[in-house]
Design an enzyme around this catalytic site. Structure first.
Site, PDB file in Angstrom:
ATOM      1  N   ASP A  45     -45.758  -1.269 -28.963  1.00 48.74           N
ATOM      2  CA  ASP A  45     -46.193  -2.662 -28.812  1.00 48.74           C
ATOM      3  C   ASP A  45     -45.377  -3.576 -29.749  1.00 48.74           C
ATOM      4  OD1 ASP A  45     -47.393  -1.463 -31.061  1.00 48.74           O
ATOM      5  OD2 ASP A  45     -49.213  -2.670 -30.952  1.00 48.74           O
ATOM      6  N   HIS A  91     -45.407   2.288 -41.006  1.00 51.93           N
ATOM      7  CA  HIS A  91     -46.249   2.923 -39.994  1.00 51.93           C
ATOM      8  C   HIS A  91     -45.401   3.615 -38.908  1.00 51.93           C
ATOM      9  CE1 HIS A  91     -49.858   1.292 -41.706  1.00 51.93           C
ATOM     10  NE2 HIS A  91     -49.495   0.048 -41.517  1.00 51.93           N
TER      11      HIS A  91
END
Ligand code: RIB
Ligand code: CA
Length: 318
Positions: free
Chosen positions: A10, A244
């Site tokens: 995303d 991340h």
């Protein structure tokens, strides 16, 4: 032989940094980038993937995916973390003169896995909606997937339990039902959660260094990451930001940097702990046990952070 990867994402600032990490490694054949709502609207996430493809000459398909979770209501995109446009509000064209693959993300995943049995690794660094839709439509792909690597979740290691709620991480709480489907499918899966991704921080000095060392990527990463760095400063008092999504790529490139534990994983799908991820590591069976008979997966519990930062710097220093 290179790993054949479908990268479900995303984008998203850290997503973009992870895509560039995979691309620059020379060890990954990016078979496709599949997009999902989350850090940005599906339109912006897909535009951003096409932008990266064009700007960095990434030879891959881009396929647009889900714009809403399976069951829970769609939340707003996390523009307070990634900017209105998903890439830290750098100047971007509204449209990119490149076509997306005509198939939706889940059909692209199904077709590609069937075309390359036992060769495809799925790296998923957003909500797991596309993967769950692929599993629901074509469960026959389960034994054909080589490996699944997920950035998401938090299992309490190193004191990390959540970043959206006290006990839930963004990618999982964004579509908990999808995550539970993906984690309980009988395919080999490794979760790279906050347990390790919040152990590694790219400081602003590190990014300045990358800006100097990486002729191809450094300036772009510096520009997109200013917004992300500001968010981490305000929300966590950090000088820099957590690593991340690139940690999932690092797991594929250098699994020796990570320690793992094994056990079936379930996701809480309602109530105050919605989005919580729980890995059962004890062998005992219980009278009530929704982990029983689910496949054992891997959860990363520790990471060699310096090794990961060195690998990223070295890989991007082109
Ligand atoms: O919680 C971190 C995750 O949420 C990352 O994948 C980030 O890109 C956002 O999607
Ligand atoms: Ca992401």
């Amino acid at each position: 032989m290179n790993n054949k990867v479908i990268f479900d994402t995303d984008p998203g600032i850290d997503d973009a940094m992870a895509i560039l990490f995979a691309h620059a490694s020379g060890k990954i054949d990016l078979m496709g980038i599949t997009t999902v709502f989350g850090n940005a609207t599906i339109e912006n996430a897909t535009r951003n993937a096409l932008y990266l493809k064009q700007r960095f000459s990434i030879a891959t398909n881009v396929s647009a995916g889900a714009d809403t979770p399976l069951v829970v209501p769609a939340g707003e995109p996390t523009t307070f973390v990634h900017g209105q446009n998903g890439l830290g509000d750098i100047d971007l064209p509204d449209t990119i003169p490149l076509e997306t693959d005509p198939r939706s993300a889940f059909d692209f995943i199904i077709d590609t896995v069937r075309e390359y049995p036992n060769e495809i690794t799925l790296i998923a660094v957003g909500r797991l909606t596309n993967l769950a839709l692929a599993l629901q439509k074509a469960p026959d792909i389960i034994p054909l997937v080589k490996e699944v690597v997920v950035m998401g979740g938090a299992f309490g290691h190193n004191g990390h339990t959540g970043n959206v709620s006290p006990y839930a991480e963004a990618n999982i709480i964004g579509d908990p039902h999808a995550a539970d489907i993906v984690f309980t499918a009988n395919w080999p899966l490794t979760v790279v959660g906050l347990d390790v991704t919040q152990q590694t921080i790219m400081s602003n000095a590190y990014i300045e260094n990358l800006r100097n060392e990486s002729k191809v990527y450094g300036e772009f990463i510096y520009q997109i990451s200013r917004f992300y760095s500001d968010f981490h400063k305000q929300s966590a008092g950090l000088d820099g930001f957590y690593v991340h999504d690139s940690s999932a790529v690092a797991y594929l490139l250098a699994p020796e940097l990570f320690k793992v534990k094994q056990g079936p994983i379930r996701v809480v799908c309602e109530g105050p702990a919605i989005g919580m991820t729980l890995c059962k590591t004890i062998e005992k069976t219980f009278p009530v046990d929704d982990w029983h008979n689910k496949p054992k997966q891997q959860v990363c519990t520790d990471v060699d952070s310096q090794g990961l930062l060195d690998l990223y710097m070295q890989t991007l220093s082109l």
